[in-house]
Write a protein that holds these residues in place. Structure first.
Motif, mmCIF file in Angstrom:
data_model
loop_
_atom_site.group_PDB
_atom_site.id
_atom_site.type_symbol
_atom_site.label_atom_id
_atom_site.label_comp_id
_atom_site.label_asym_id
_atom_site.label_seq_id
_atom_site.Cartn_x
_atom_site.Cartn_y
_atom_site.Cartn_z
ATOM 1 N N ARG A 34 6.041 10.361 0.699
ATOM 2 C CA ARG A 34 5.951 9.097 0.096
ATOM 3 C C ARG A 34 6.222 8.071 0.741
ATOM 4 N N ALA A 35 5.231 7.061 1.410
ATOM 5 C CA ALA A 35 5.192 5.643 2.115
ATOM 6 C C ALA A 35 5.229 4.308 1.204
ATOM 7 N N HIS A 36 5.708 3.537 1.409
ATOM 8 C CA HIS A 36 4.827 2.055 1.392
ATOM 9 C C HIS A 36 5.095 0.719 2.397
ATOM 10 N N TYR A 37 3.867 0.889 2.201
ATOM 11 C CA TYR A 37 4.299 -0.124 3.362
ATOM 12 C C TYR A 37 2.682 -1.978 2.793
ATOM 13 N N THR A 70 13.835 2.935 6.500
ATOM 14 C CA THR A 70 12.572 2.236 6.582
ATOM 15 C C THR A 70 12.168 1.954 7.830
ATOM 16 N N PHE A 71 10.836 1.211 7.851
ATOM 17 C CA PHE A 71 10.644 1.338 9.003
ATOM 18 C C PHE A 71 9.472 -0.468 9.803
ATOM 19 N N GLU A 72 9.340 -0.646 10.938
ATOM 20 C CA GLU A 72 8.510 -1.974 11.221
ATOM 21 C C GLU A 72 7.608 -2.347 12.134
ATOM 22 N N SER A 73 6.689 -2.497 12.616
ATOM 23 C CA SER A 73 6.184 -1.791 13.711
ATOM 24 C C SER A 73 4.859 -3.199 13.955
ATOM 25 N N ALA A 77 9.496 4.663 3.973
ATOM 26 C CA ALA A 77 9.595 6.172 4.172
ATOM 27 C C ALA A 77 10.845 7.025 2.942
ATOM 28 N N TYR A 78 10.081 7.923 1.797
ATOM 29 C CA TYR A 78 10.867 8.478 1.110
ATOM 30 C C TYR A 78 11.170 9.607 0.476
ATOM 31 N N GLN A 130 0.665 -1.663 -0.043
ATOM 32 C CA GLN A 130 0.189 0.183 -0.148
ATOM 33 C C GLN A 130 0.792 1.659 -0.320
ATOM 34 N N GLU A 131 0.151 2.128 -0.614
ATOM 35 C CA GLU A 131 1.098 3.293 -0.813
ATOM 36 C C GLU A 131 0.607 5.052 -0.064
ATOM 37 N N THR A 132 0.927 5.774 0.585
ATOM 38 C CA THR A 132 0.242 6.962 1.534
ATOM 39 C C THR A 132 1.345 7.521 1.129
ATOM 40 N N ALA A 133 0.666 9.274 0.941
ATOM 41 C CA ALA A 133 1.363 10.409 1.133
ATOM 42 C C ALA A 133 1.126 11.281 1.804
ATOM 43 N N ARG A 134 2.060 12.279 1.562
ATOM 44 C CA ARG A 134 1.761 13.964 1.605
ATOM 45 C C ARG A 134 2.735 14.657 1.475
#
Length: 123
Positions: free
Chosen positions: A36-39, A102-105, A59-60, A28-32
């Protein structure tokens, strides 16, 4: 007797683990603005955590300027009821021009439920 107990324990294990270990979502993608972030989201189970959702991604910064503070809010949403089961805020921090992080939760879910993850960038 041992055979009956073994079969009974196997049936309990299958019932207990059913529904927690097979769901995953397409990326999935989200942006503001320029962030941008892909997760991706995946259901899992462990003896210590029970049923939980694992979100991994990156996120980039697509802009020509740095951003001071970036965070990503993640909501674990029950697909049948639309209610939020758990939420987490992932702190990304400052991002330079073209930088990727990169991230993880982990999100706390319930077994035998179907979830999706909605992500929103905060800056």
């Amino acid at each position: 007797m041992k055979k009956t107990i073994t079969v009974f324990m196997l049936i309990i294990a299958v019932v207990f683990l059913a529904g927690c270990t097979t769901t995953s979502s397409v990326g999935q993608e989200t942006a503001r603005d320029s962030i941008r972030a892909h997760y991706e989201y995946h259901d899992d189970w462990s003896p210590g955590l029970g049923c939980y959702g694992k979100v991994t991604g990156y996120a980039y910064n697509a802009a020509n300027v740095s951003v001071d503070t970036v965070a990503l809010n993640l909501n674990l949403v029950n697909t049948k009821t639309g209610t939020i089961r758990d939420s987490r805020s992932v702190f990304i921090g400052p991002m330079g021009v073209g930088q990727s992080v990169t991230f993880e939760s982990l999100l706390d879910g319930e077994c035998l439920q179907d979830y999706r993850v909605d992500g929103f960038i905060v800056k």
